[in-house]
Design a protein around this motif. Sequence first.
Motif, PDB file in Angstrom:
ATOM      1  N   VAL A  72      51.015  85.172  51.103  1.00 40.20           N
ATOM      2  CA  VAL A  72      49.888  85.886  51.695  1.00 40.20           C
ATOM      3  C   VAL A  72      48.764  86.038  50.674  1.00 40.20           C
ATOM      4  O   VAL A  72      47.583  85.814  50.991  1.00 40.20           O
ATOM      5  CB  VAL A  72      50.340  87.256  52.239  1.00 40.20           C
ATOM      6  N   ALA A  73      49.133  86.372  49.432  1.00 37.26           N
ATOM      7  CA  ALA A  73      48.119  86.546  48.386  1.00 37.26           C
ATOM      8  C   ALA A  73      47.387  85.236  48.107  1.00 37.26           C
ATOM      9  O   ALA A  73      46.159  85.222  47.917  1.00 37.26           O
ATOM     10  CB  ALA A  73      48.773  87.069  47.110  1.00 37.26           C
ATOM     11  N   ALA A  74      48.123  84.131  48.087  1.00 41.04           N
ATOM     12  CA  ALA A  74      47.505  82.831  47.831  1.00 41.04           C
ATOM     13  C   ALA A  74      46.546  82.458  48.961  1.00 41.04           C
ATOM     14  O   ALA A  74      45.440  81.943  48.715  1.00 41.04           O
ATOM     15  CB  ALA A  74      48.578  81.758  47.680  1.00 41.04           C
ATOM     16  N   ALA A  75      46.948  82.715  50.195  1.00 38.40           N
ATOM     17  CA  ALA A  75      46.084  82.417  51.333  1.00 38.40           C
ATOM     18  C   ALA A  75      44.831  83.296  51.307  1.00 38.40           C
ATOM     19  O   ALA A  75      43.717  82.819  51.585  1.00 38.40           O
ATOM     20  CB  ALA A  75      46.849  82.612  52.633  1.00 38.40           C
ATOM     21  N   GLU A  76      44.999  84.564  50.990  1.00 40.90           N
ATOM     22  CA  GLU A  76      43.850  85.466  50.877  1.00 40.90           C
ATOM     23  C   GLU A  76      42.893  84.992  49.790  1.00 40.90           C
ATOM     24  O   GLU A  76      41.667  85.083  49.943  1.00 40.90           O
ATOM     25  CB  GLU A  76      44.325  86.893  50.601  1.00 40.90           C
ATOM     26  N   ASP A  77      43.435  84.472  48.703  1.00 36.09           N
ATOM     27  CA  ASP A  77      42.618  83.930  47.625  1.00 36.09           C
ATOM     28  C   ASP A  77      41.812  82.727  48.102  1.00 36.09           C
ATOM     29  O   ASP A  77      40.622  82.602  47.807  1.00 36.09           O
ATOM     30  CB  ASP A  77      43.511  83.541  46.446  1.00 36.09           C
ATOM     31  N   PHE A  78      42.457  81.851  48.863  1.00 41.16           N
ATOM     32  CA  PHE A  78      41.748  80.695  49.419  1.00 41.16           C
ATOM     33  C   PHE A  78      40.621  81.141  50.349  1.00 41.16           C
ATOM     34  O   PHE A  78      39.517  80.590  50.328  1.00 41.16           O
ATOM     35  CB  PHE A  78      42.711  79.791  50.187  1.00 41.16           C
ATOM     36  N   ILE A  79      40.902  82.142  51.201  1.00 44.13           N
ATOM     37  CA  ILE A  79      39.883  82.642  52.122  1.00 44.13           C
ATOM     38  C   ILE A  79      38.707  83.212  51.337  1.00 44.13           C
ATOM     39  O   ILE A  79      37.534  82.957  51.670  1.00 44.13           O
ATOM     40  CB  ILE A  79      40.483  83.687  53.081  1.00 44.13           C
ATOM     41  N   ALA A  80      39.013  83.974  50.288  1.00 46.19           N
ATOM     42  CA  ALA A  80      37.950  84.566  49.464  1.00 46.19           C
ATOM     43  C   ALA A  80      37.106  83.500  48.772  1.00 46.19           C
ATOM     44  O   ALA A  80      35.895  83.677  48.567  1.00 46.19           O
ATOM     45  CB  ALA A  80      38.562  85.502  48.426  1.00 46.19           C
TER      46      ALA A  80
END
Length: 341
Positions: A72-80
């Motif tokens: 989830v953190a990695a995906a949130e980083d990509f979105i950011a």
Amino acid sequence: MALIKTLLLTSAATLMTVSVQAQDMPKKIGYVTNYATHEWYQNVIKGMQARGKELGIEVEVQDANLDIAKQVAAAEDFIAKGVDVLIVTPVNEEGVVPLLRQAKAANVPVVLEGNPVKGMTTMVAICDYDTGYHSGVAAGKYAKEKLGSVAKVMNVGLPLLSATVLRSQGFMDGIKTEIPDAVMVHDLDGGGNPDRALEVSSAALAKNADINIIYGINDSSALGGLQAWKAAGKSQDGLLTVGTGGEGLAFINAIEKEPSYRIEAAMFPEKEGFTAIDAAVKLFNGEEVPEHIVSPTAPMFGDEWKKYYDYDGTSRAIKWDAVNALQAPAKCMKTSADLKK
């Protein structure tokens, strides 16, 4: 007739490629894999990168290492960072649901690889039940010819994921089309990795070694089961081992060296990665896509793997023309929804 069919399939693949190349291209796609040290995902990534390079798309990869919080953190980083499209292989199916909502709120399309998640737009995956079923049919025919029409199966499974449960069910249903009284002697949770598969298979064989077929939901599971058999000092005469995945080099080495390892249900990870990039391009362009984009599979007996791969002793290279000519089913025989009925 076979030549005409091949030409039609090749033409269809060519038209699909041309249509994709005529579209607007995302600049960057972020892929969050669940377990990058596994051969399957390494080859999925190779397929993504090959297709991305061909289309001029940057593909960045982050590894969740089987940790849903990290995924989830990695995906949130990509979105950011502002990626144009996300591709995600779920660590588990429930844990990714909130992530899909976040991506939708940020207007970032998501392609799932491998496993379905509630609320998804699309998923690129094989038909898991069909893959198990067709390898089961092949195993049943082999058993009728070589094993005296007896089928006593040790299933080295993975009950955590609906996809792998479907493979095991499909295998048993397929083998029963040839040998109706086939029986599953052991139904094991091999964890999808060779160490766990070896451990549970060894314990099962110590209790009851009256089996003649080892089925693994992936190559690691099949090889862990076979290793347990060999560690018990048993001959491979009268034994059939069936692997699933064609994930990397392990199955090629097993087919070449292990007398019982005769059938592989190949899933072509490079092709799945290739197709995931094409799906991402379509979502980026706002196109309608099926909820399940089916990636092809094929049961391979003995050295039939050479039709699809070149192997120089240290690495393998996919034969794209042969794999792209495979026709995926329009609809799966069974899906995860059928497990809930």
